[in-house]
Motif scaffolding. Sequence first.
Motif, PDB file in Angstrom:
ATOM      1  N   ARG A  38       0.817  -1.221   0.000  1.00  0.00           N
ATOM      2  CA  ARG A  38       0.000   0.000   0.000  1.00  0.00           C
ATOM      3  C   ARG A  38       0.850   1.270   0.000  1.00  0.00           C
ATOM      4  N   LEU A  39       2.166   1.124   0.063  1.00  0.00           N
ATOM      5  CA  LEU A  39       3.043   2.283  -0.044  1.00  0.00           C
ATOM      6  C   LEU A  39       3.194   2.676  -1.510  1.00  0.00           C
ATOM      7  N   PRO A  40       3.546   3.921  -1.793  1.00  0.00           N
ATOM      8  CA  PRO A  40       3.778   4.321  -3.186  1.00  0.00           C
ATOM      9  C   PRO A  40       4.878   3.473  -3.829  1.00  0.00           C
ATOM     10  N   ASP A  41       4.707   3.145  -5.096  1.00  0.00           N
ATOM     11  CA  ASP A  41       5.697   2.352  -5.824  1.00  0.00           C
ATOM     12  C   ASP A  41       6.995   3.147  -5.933  1.00  0.00           C
ATOM     13  N   THR A  42       8.101   2.501  -5.597  1.00  0.00           N
ATOM     14  CA  THR A  42       9.398   3.180  -5.691  1.00  0.00           C
ATOM     15  C   THR A  42       9.946   3.153  -7.116  1.00  0.00           C
ATOM     16  N   GLU A  43       9.242   2.479  -8.030  1.00  0.00           N
ATOM     17  CA  GLU A  43       9.614   2.427  -9.447  1.00  0.00           C
ATOM     18  C   GLU A  43      11.052   1.956  -9.644  1.00  0.00           C
ATOM     19  N   GLY A  44      11.409   0.932  -8.902  1.00  0.00           N
ATOM     20  CA  GLY A  44      12.727   0.330  -9.056  1.00  0.00           C
ATOM     21  C   GLY A  44      13.834   0.997  -8.275  1.00  0.00           C
ATOM     22  N   LYS A  45      13.548   2.132  -7.665  1.00  0.00           N
ATOM     23  CA  LYS A  45      14.572   2.836  -6.889  1.00  0.00           C
ATOM     24  C   LYS A  45      14.567   2.355  -5.441  1.00  0.00           C
ATOM     25  N   THR A  46      15.703   2.469  -4.797  1.00  0.00           N
ATOM     26  CA  THR A  46      15.813   2.172  -3.377  1.00  0.00           C
ATOM     27  C   THR A  46      15.673   3.473  -2.602  1.00  0.00           C
ATOM     28  N   VAL A  47      14.734   3.508  -1.682  1.00  0.00           N
ATOM     29  CA  VAL A  47      14.465   4.711  -0.902  1.00  0.00           C
ATOM     30  C   VAL A  47      14.637   4.392   0.580  1.00  0.00           C
ATOM     31  N   LYS A  48      14.586   5.420   1.401  1.00  0.00           N
ATOM     32  CA  LYS A  48      14.650   5.241   2.844  1.00  0.00           C
ATOM     33  C   LYS A  48      13.228   5.099   3.391  1.00  0.00           C
ATOM     34  N   LEU A  49      12.988   3.964   4.018  1.00  0.00           N
ATOM     35  CA  LEU A  49      11.725   3.724   4.711  1.00  0.00           C
ATOM     36  C   LEU A  49      11.948   4.024   6.189  1.00  0.00           C
ATOM     37  N   THR A  50      11.182   4.961   6.724  1.00  0.00           N
ATOM     38  CA  THR A  50      11.324   5.335   8.134  1.00  0.00           C
ATOM     39  C   THR A  50      10.264   4.648   8.966  1.00  0.00           C
ATOM     40  N   GLY A 103      10.579   6.455  25.259  1.00  0.00           N
ATOM     41  CA  GLY A 103      10.087   7.524  24.414  1.00  0.00           C
ATOM     42  C   GLY A 103      10.056   7.148  22.945  1.00  0.00           C
ATOM     43  N   GLU A 104       9.773   8.096  22.108  1.00  0.00           N
ATOM     44  CA  GLU A 104       9.649   7.838  20.676  1.00  0.00           C
ATOM     45  C   GLU A 104      11.009   7.530  20.051  1.00  0.00           C
ATOM     46  N   LYS A 105      11.024   6.547  19.161  1.00  0.00           N
ATOM     47  CA  LYS A 105      12.233   6.172  18.447  1.00  0.00           C
ATOM     48  C   LYS A 105      11.907   5.998  16.962  1.00  0.00           C
ATOM     49  N   SER A 106      12.954   5.931  16.158  1.00  0.00           N
ATOM     50  CA  SER A 106      12.770   5.691  14.736  1.00  0.00           C
ATOM     51  C   SER A 106      13.957   4.929  14.188  1.00  0.00           C
ATOM     52  N   ALA A 107      13.757   4.299  13.042  1.00  0.00           N
ATOM     53  CA  ALA A 107      14.810   3.559  12.364  1.00  0.00           C
ATOM     54  C   ALA A 107      14.588   3.679  10.871  1.00  0.00           C
ATOM     55  N   GLU A 108      15.657   3.540  10.106  1.00  0.00           N
ATOM     56  CA  GLU A 108      15.562   3.608   8.657  1.00  0.00           C
ATOM     57  C   GLU A 108      15.949   2.284   8.034  1.00  0.00           C
ATOM     58  N   PHE A 109      15.225   1.922   6.972  1.00  0.00           N
ATOM     59  CA  PHE A 109      15.500   0.723   6.192  1.00  0.00           C
ATOM     60  C   PHE A 109      15.660   1.124   4.734  1.00  0.00           C
ATOM     61  N   ASP A 110      16.561   0.477   4.027  1.00  0.00           N
ATOM     62  CA  ASP A 110      16.587   0.616   2.576  1.00  0.00           C
ATOM     63  C   ASP A 110      15.425  -0.187   2.020  1.00  0.00           C
ATOM     64  N   TYR A 111      14.588   0.439   1.209  1.00  0.00           N
ATOM     65  CA  TYR A 111      13.367  -0.210   0.738  1.00  0.00           C
ATOM     66  C   TYR A 111      13.181   0.005  -0.756  1.00  0.00           C
ATOM     67  N   CYS A 112      12.805  -1.055  -1.438  1.00  0.00           N
ATOM     68  CA  CYS A 112      12.444  -0.987  -2.848  1.00  0.00           C
ATOM     69  C   CYS A 112      11.232  -1.881  -3.041  1.00  0.00           C
ATOM     70  N   THR A 113      10.247  -1.411  -3.754  1.00  0.00           N
ATOM     71  CA  THR A 113       9.020  -2.168  -3.934  1.00  0.00           C
ATOM     72  C   THR A 113       9.304  -3.562  -4.478  1.00  0.00           C
ATOM     73  N   ARG A 114       8.873  -4.589  -3.746  1.00  0.00           N
ATOM     74  CA  ARG A 114       9.015  -6.000  -4.099  1.00  0.00           C
ATOM     75  C   ARG A 114      10.445  -6.378  -4.483  1.00  0.00           C
ATOM     76  N   LYS A 115      11.390  -5.755  -3.805  1.00  0.00           N
ATOM     77  CA  LYS A 115      12.789  -6.102  -4.022  1.00  0.00           C
ATOM     78  C   LYS A 115      13.461  -6.157  -2.669  1.00  0.00           C
TER      79      LYS A 115
END
Length: 250
Positions: A199-211, A219-231
């Motif tokens: 349900r996330l926007p298609d990254t169109e083959g690019k690798t983006v940062k998923l937060t 308290g509140e925390k966050s982490a980043e993942f390298d994400y590419c749609t179905r890759k």
Amino acid sequence: MKTCSKLTQWIVGLTACYCAFGFQSCKEDNYSYYVLPYPNALVTVKPQQDNSFYLQLDDSTTLLPTNLATSPFGEKEVRALVNYVETDEAHGNYSKAIHINWIDSILTKPIAPLLGSDNDAVYGTDPVEIVNDWVTLAEDGYLTLRFRTLRSDMGKAHFVNLLHVPETDNPYVVEFRHNAYGDVYGREADALVAFNLDRLPDTEGKTVKLTLKWNSFSGEKSAEFDYCTRKSVSASSSSAAAVRSSIPLK
């Protein structure tokens, strides 16, 4: 996974945990080797239209089970922990042929709908820690998480969800939610859950940062993942073993 704060690093005793719970065992009598009680892969179980299935190990590796004709999880695509060995049998268009010793599905859910002012009441704000483990990763269109929280022996199922909360400059922001329904005291326990990110926007083959954002015990925390749609992307760290969910989830 890059974390914005240091996560607790320790691995629980696992052998007793795996022996205490039942798996979808696929061992045959003519296999006499010793089957380890912990997984050697995290996969996506992908049923096919002809009722067969295969396992997606990573972006480029597919595994053909030779000792199971149909998925033990029916027609549902799920993430799963598996212990397998490679075989010399024909594997057709798949990367490898394997023998599944045992396989255990992980609770696999879609991204939950936003409910506006009812988000907190329905999805909860109870704290968790996200464990920086080899099974905590974005892969094959899923975000799989190992998390740690408190639980008693009340037997209540904890409600876990992932919300899509895009920001102006970043559409790839998600929030992990945990509703323990009052079961917030007791011992530390770990669990696994996987979320389908389709349900996330298609990254169109690019690798983006998923937060990923979550409410921790400090308290509140966050982490980043390298994400590419179905890759898939590689896990940033590993550990000697994985843990099976020891918290009832829904």
